[in-house]
Write a protein that holds these residues in place. Structure first.
Motif, mmCIF file in Angstrom:
data_model
loop_
_atom_site.group_PDB
_atom_site.id
_atom_site.type_symbol
_atom_site.label_atom_id
_atom_site.label_comp_id
_atom_site.label_asym_id
_atom_site.label_seq_id
_atom_site.Cartn_x
_atom_site.Cartn_y
_atom_site.Cartn_z
ATOM 1 N N ALA A 110 0.829 -1.201 0.000
ATOM 2 C CA ALA A 110 0.000 0.000 0.000
ATOM 3 C C ALA A 110 0.866 1.255 0.000
ATOM 4 C CB ALA A 110 -0.933 -0.006 1.209
ATOM 5 N N VAL A 111 1.912 1.272 0.832
ATOM 6 C CA VAL A 111 2.819 2.429 0.880
ATOM 7 C C VAL A 111 3.604 2.548 -0.426
ATOM 8 C CG1 VAL A 111 4.844 3.398 2.040
ATOM 9 C CG2 VAL A 111 2.997 2.375 3.398
ATOM 10 N N LEU A 112 4.038 1.425 -0.978
ATOM 11 C CA LEU A 112 4.807 1.437 -2.224
ATOM 12 C C LEU A 112 3.979 2.018 -3.376
ATOM 13 C CD1 LEU A 112 7.373 0.692 -3.769
ATOM 14 C CD2 LEU A 112 6.400 -1.599 -4.105
ATOM 15 N N PHE A 113 2.732 1.589 -3.509
ATOM 16 C CA PHE A 113 1.882 2.127 -4.568
ATOM 17 C C PHE A 113 1.631 3.622 -4.360
ATOM 18 C CE2 PHE A 113 0.255 -2.392 -5.050
ATOM 19 C CZ PHE A 113 0.865 -2.575 -6.290
ATOM 20 N N ALA A 114 1.494 4.049 -3.094
ATOM 21 C CA ALA A 114 1.281 5.471 -2.824
ATOM 22 C C ALA A 114 2.494 6.292 -3.261
ATOM 23 C CB ALA A 114 1.004 5.685 -1.338
ATOM 24 N N LEU A 115 3.679 5.797 -2.965
ATOM 25 C CA LEU A 115 4.896 6.521 -3.359
ATOM 26 C C LEU A 115 5.041 6.568 -4.884
ATOM 27 C CD1 LEU A 115 7.389 5.134 -0.685
ATOM 28 C CD2 LEU A 115 6.302 7.384 -0.743
ATOM 29 N N ILE A 116 4.672 5.482 -5.548
ATOM 30 C CA ILE A 116 4.721 5.481 -7.020
ATOM 31 C C ILE A 116 3.765 6.527 -7.581
ATOM 32 C CG2 ILE A 116 4.195 4.103 -9.069
ATOM 33 C CD1 ILE A 116 5.172 1.643 -7.521
ATOM 34 N N GLU A 117 2.577 6.638 -6.980
ATOM 35 C CA GLU A 117 1.610 7.638 -7.438
ATOM 36 C C GLU A 117 2.130 9.056 -7.233
ATOM 37 O OE1 GLU A 117 -2.409 7.257 -6.159
ATOM 38 O OE2 GLU A 117 -2.414 5.076 -6.300
ATOM 39 N N ILE A 118 2.876 9.268 -6.145
ATOM 40 C CA ILE A 118 3.397 10.615 -5.866
ATOM 41 C C ILE A 118 4.492 11.003 -6.852
ATOM 42 C CG2 ILE A 118 4.711 11.970 -4.182
ATOM 43 C CD1 ILE A 118 3.191 10.533 -1.972
ATOM 44 N N PHE A 119 5.385 10.083 -7.129
ATOM 45 C CA PHE A 119 6.583 10.443 -7.900
ATOM 46 C C PHE A 119 6.499 10.101 -9.393
ATOM 47 C CE2 PHE A 119 8.187 9.916 -3.509
ATOM 48 C CZ PHE A 119 8.681 11.197 -3.330
ATOM 49 N N THR A 120 5.436 9.415 -9.811
ATOM 50 C CA THR A 120 5.298 9.095 -11.240
ATOM 51 C C THR A 120 3.854 9.296 -11.680
ATOM 52 O OG1 THR A 120 4.675 6.752 -11.071
ATOM 53 C CG2 THR A 120 7.021 7.279 -10.876
ATOM 54 N N ASP A 121 3.621 9.185 -12.973
ATOM 55 C CA ASP A 121 2.271 9.225 -13.533
ATOM 56 C C ASP A 121 1.909 7.890 -14.170
ATOM 57 O OD1 ASP A 121 1.878 11.913 -12.842
ATOM 58 O OD2 ASP A 121 2.980 12.582 -14.623
ATOM 59 N N ARG A 122 2.470 6.822 -13.648
ATOM 60 C CA ARG A 122 2.282 5.521 -14.266
ATOM 61 C C ARG A 122 1.011 4.815 -13.770
ATOM 62 N NH1 ARG A 122 7.562 1.896 -14.329
ATOM 63 N NH2 ARG A 122 6.020 0.618 -15.462
ATOM 64 N N ILE A 123 0.438 5.298 -12.682
ATOM 65 C CA ILE A 123 -0.790 4.674 -12.180
ATOM 66 C C ILE A 123 -1.997 5.562 -12.481
ATOM 67 C CG2 ILE A 123 -1.995 3.846 -10.120
ATOM 68 C CD1 ILE A 123 0.659 3.016 -8.974
ATOM 69 N N TYR A 124 -1.892 6.852 -12.164
ATOM 70 C CA TYR A 124 -2.938 7.815 -12.494
ATOM 71 C C TYR A 124 -2.291 9.009 -13.186
ATOM 72 C CZ TYR A 124 -6.221 5.260 -9.560
ATOM 73 O OH TYR A 124 -7.020 4.297 -9.032
ATOM 74 N N THR A 125 -3.029 9.585 -14.111
ATOM 75 C CA THR A 125 -2.546 10.767 -14.830
ATOM 76 C C THR A 125 -3.689 11.748 -14.999
ATOM 77 O OG1 THR A 125 -1.397 11.532 -16.815
ATOM 78 C CG2 THR A 125 -3.078 9.838 -17.128
ATOM 79 N N VAL A 126 -3.359 13.012 -15.196
ATOM 80 C CA VAL A 126 -4.373 14.055 -15.371
ATOM 81 C C VAL A 126 -4.611 14.259 -16.857
ATOM 82 C CG1 VAL A 126 -4.980 16.467 -14.931
ATOM 83 C CG2 VAL A 126 -3.691 15.164 -13.217
ATOM 84 N N ALA A 127 -5.874 14.305 -17.246
ATOM 85 C CA ALA A 127 -6.245 14.522 -18.652
ATOM 86 C C ALA A 127 -7.400 15.505 -18.716
ATOM 87 C CB ALA A 127 -6.622 13.199 -19.307
ATOM 88 N N PHE A 128 -7.637 16.016 -19.943
ATOM 89 C CA PHE A 128 -8.720 16.992 -20.115
ATOM 90 C C PHE A 128 -9.883 16.323 -20.809
ATOM 91 C CE2 PHE A 128 -11.024 20.309 -22.447
ATOM 92 C CZ PHE A 128 -11.301 21.180 -21.404
ATOM 93 N N ASP A 129 -11.088 16.492 -20.221
ATOM 94 C CA ASP A 129 -12.321 15.983 -20.819
ATOM 95 C C ASP A 129 -13.187 17.173 -21.215
ATOM 96 O OD1 ASP A 129 -15.386 15.147 -20.294
ATOM 97 O OD2 ASP A 129 -14.231 13.388 -20.924
ATOM 98 N N PRO A 130 -13.662 17.229 -22.470
ATOM 99 C CA PRO A 130 -14.454 18.382 -22.923
ATOM 100 C C PRO A 130 -15.686 18.651 -22.070
ATOM 101 C CG PRO A 130 -13.843 16.998 -24.777
ATOM 102 C CD PRO A 130 -13.468 16.246 -23.545
ATOM 103 N N VAL A 131 -16.222 17.618 -21.437
ATOM 104 C CA VAL A 131 -17.440 17.799 -20.639
ATOM 105 C C VAL A 131 -17.099 18.066 -19.169
ATOM 106 C CG1 VAL A 131 -19.581 16.709 -19.858
ATOM 107 C CG2 VAL A 131 -18.751 16.311 -22.191
#
Length: 573
Positions: A110-131
């Protein structure tokens, strides 16, 4: 738009409700591991919900990215929920011996996945949705994202299976209903979490995380279970450690060789050893050898021992009662020995006092019956003389003697009434200053100065202890002639005893009478007061002696053993 607003509102409402519920449950029993884990789960869920709420309030890319990273430790909420379920159901993984496995399999990922999310965009990323504007998306093509998703699904399904199994195993009643409700709450979290984590992203729908609807449902279900079915009250799976920790008797679990495996705080206090120092020691180092040998012989032969008394070494006069029983493993073999150690010092002191009192009452009965029998014989003789010679020269003398004998009989009966009260009531701790003040207040005002300068201590004595002080003061006033002053003091002795001294400035006591004055019937008045005084004190092992100097005044020393006196607030006897 209204649906979107409602979904975002669920995040905030979920945060508030889970936080309040966690605090409430924790306050019911702060020392309970289950309650502490539930608090941890609700606090991390609150943190997760607030992060989601602020994420969807952010206006631009930077805001969404910031709150996405800030809420990366949401995985710990899942870990705490799973750990809570394991502890709640009494699963072996929640036991202390398996803590390393639980940390490695649950918390570290759980901690490892959290650190990956903080320092990379390989699990979640920000994108733009027209709606919807800027949103966050799972990177479903990345192995790390797939691994995290699989981890979350697996541990939650494991928690659900454990909860359902516990529900199905439970006997009909409150425990079964509690497990059923917890299972339903977990199912709600998994169901709504799966919608947001897998189903909706696969359909291209971007919306606030629906898992918070599931968490809200879970909180409502838990609140209902607490209110209606006594959830988080002691349960069979979780009560034993709490009971062992809080019971007033000492509890020791040892292996078959007498090596201590664990013990509670009461045992540590009883033996005067730090709780952390007990594991690894031998039971034989704590109790007398004879008692240890008897215990081991009894449990080996019969499997149990109900009561073995022992005096603890290095603990003064502390008397304990020890019960022991064999603990068997699941296969029926002898796994160890459990010992329950109870402090019975007060009980033994009361038993001793009662035994002494009964012995003295028996002696009194014999003496009184003998003395009154002699007096009645004398009275009958005097009355016979009077009847034969009513107007003779000896009739007046015989009548006076008969009256004197009658008064002696009356005094003997009065003494018997007082004596029979000795030991009737259990001895108790009594303030010395108050005992003396009561005695002084009962004396007639005859001009004698009585000065009390005693320490603020309590004495363990018979309920007639006030009579002791009264008898000593009254005896001094009655017999000391030119007496003008009595001084009462206390002094602690090197051996731990306490001497309460009654000094007067009268004529004192002759050396040959110093011991006789305490015997039954000796003295110028009734010969009973000082005898009664010694007997009252002897009930709890307190002694008395006259140590003054003839011509310089009397001094009565009441010697209180170290176990029969204490300063206020201290533990004694």
């Amino acid at each position: 738009m209204a649906l979107f607003t409602l979904q975002v509102s669920f995040c905030l409402v979920s945060a508030l409700i889970t936080y309040g519920l966690g605090i409430y449950v924790y306050a019911k029993s702060p020392s309970s591991t289950v309650n502490r884990l539930f608090l941890a789960a609700t606090l991390t869920a609150t943190y997760w919900a607030l992060g989601e709420f602020f994420l969807w309030q952010a206006a631009g890319y930077e805001g969404v990215a910031f709150w996405l990273k800030a809420s990366s430790f949401w995985t710990l909420a899942v870990a705490f929920i799973v750990h809570f379920v394991l502890a709640f159901t009494g699963h072996p993984f929640a036991e202390k011996k398996n803590r390393g496995i639980l940390v490695a399999a649950l918390y570290l990922p759980a901690v490892l996945f959290a650190l990956i999310e903080i320092f990379t965009d390989r699990i979640y990323t920000v994108a733009f949705d027209p709606v919807a504007g800027y949103v966050y998306l799972p990177v479903q093509t990345d192995l790390l994202c797939q691994t995290e998703t699989a981890f979350i699904i697996l541990v939650m399904l494991f928690a659900a299976s454990v909860s359902i199994s516990s529900w199905r195993r439970a006997q009909p009643g409150p425990i079964r209903r509690q497990n059923r409700l917890v299972s339903a709450g977990i199912a709600a979290v998994i169901g709504f979490g799966s919608l947001s984590g897998a189903v909706l992203p696969a359909l291209g729908i971007h919306a606030p995380n629906l898992v918070f609807i599931g968490i809200l449902v879970f909180s409502v279900v838990i609140a209902y279970a607490v209110h209606r079915h006594g959830l988080f009250v002691l349960r069979p799976e979780t009560a034993v450690p709490e009971i062992i920790r809080t019971i007033p008797d000492g509890m020791i679990l040892a292996d078959m060789n007498g090596g201590i495996i664990t013990a509670n705080a009461s045992a540590a206090n009883l033996f005067g050893v730090a709780e952390a120092d007990l594991p690894g020691r031998s039971v034989a180092s704590l109790i007398p050898p004879a008692a240890y040998a008897a215990i081991m012989a009894a449990v080996t032969e019969r499997g149990r021992l109900s009561d073995r008394e022992a005096v603890l070494a290095g603990q003064g006069e502390t008397v304990v009662s020890i019960a022991a029983s064999i603990v068997q493993d699941p296969d029926g073999g002898n796994a160890g020995i459990v010992l329950i150690v109870r402090d019975i010092t007060d009980r033994k002191a009361a038993e001793t006092a009662l035994r002494i009192a009964n012995e003295k009452i028996s002696l009194l009965t014999q003496l009184t019956r003998h003395d009154i029998g002699n007096l009645v014989t004398a009275l009958s003789w005097y009355l016979s003389l009077i009847a034969e010679e009513r107007t003779g020269p000896q009739s007046d003398a015989c009548l006076a003697s008969a009256i004197e004998v009658t008064e002696k009989i009356s005094r003997h009966l009065a003494f018997s009434r007082e004596y029979q009260e000795i030991g009737v009531h259990q001895p108790a701790w009594q303030p010395l200053e108050a005992l003396i003040a009561d005695a002084v207040g009962s004396l007639p005002d005859d001009g004698v100065s009585i000065v009390s300068s005693v320490a603020p201590v309590e004495v363990y004595a018979d309920s007639l202890a006030a009579k002791v002080a009264y008898n000593l003061l009254e005896n001094a006033i009655r017999h000391a002639g030119s007496l003008t002053r009595i001084l009462i003091t206390t002094e602690e002795q090197p051996d731990g005893s306490l001497v309460v001294a009654f000094d007067d400035d009268g004529g004192g006591v002759r050396d040959e009478e110093k011991e006789k004055i305490f015997t039954y019937g000796y003295g110028k008045n009734t010969g009973l007061g000082l005898a009664l005084t010694r007997e009252i004190l002897a009930v709890t092992g307190i002694g008395i002696a006259e140590t003054g100097t003839e011509g310089a005044g009397a001094r009565f020393e009441v010697r209180v053993p170290d176990r029969a006196w204490r300063r206020p607030g201290e533990k004694g006897v």
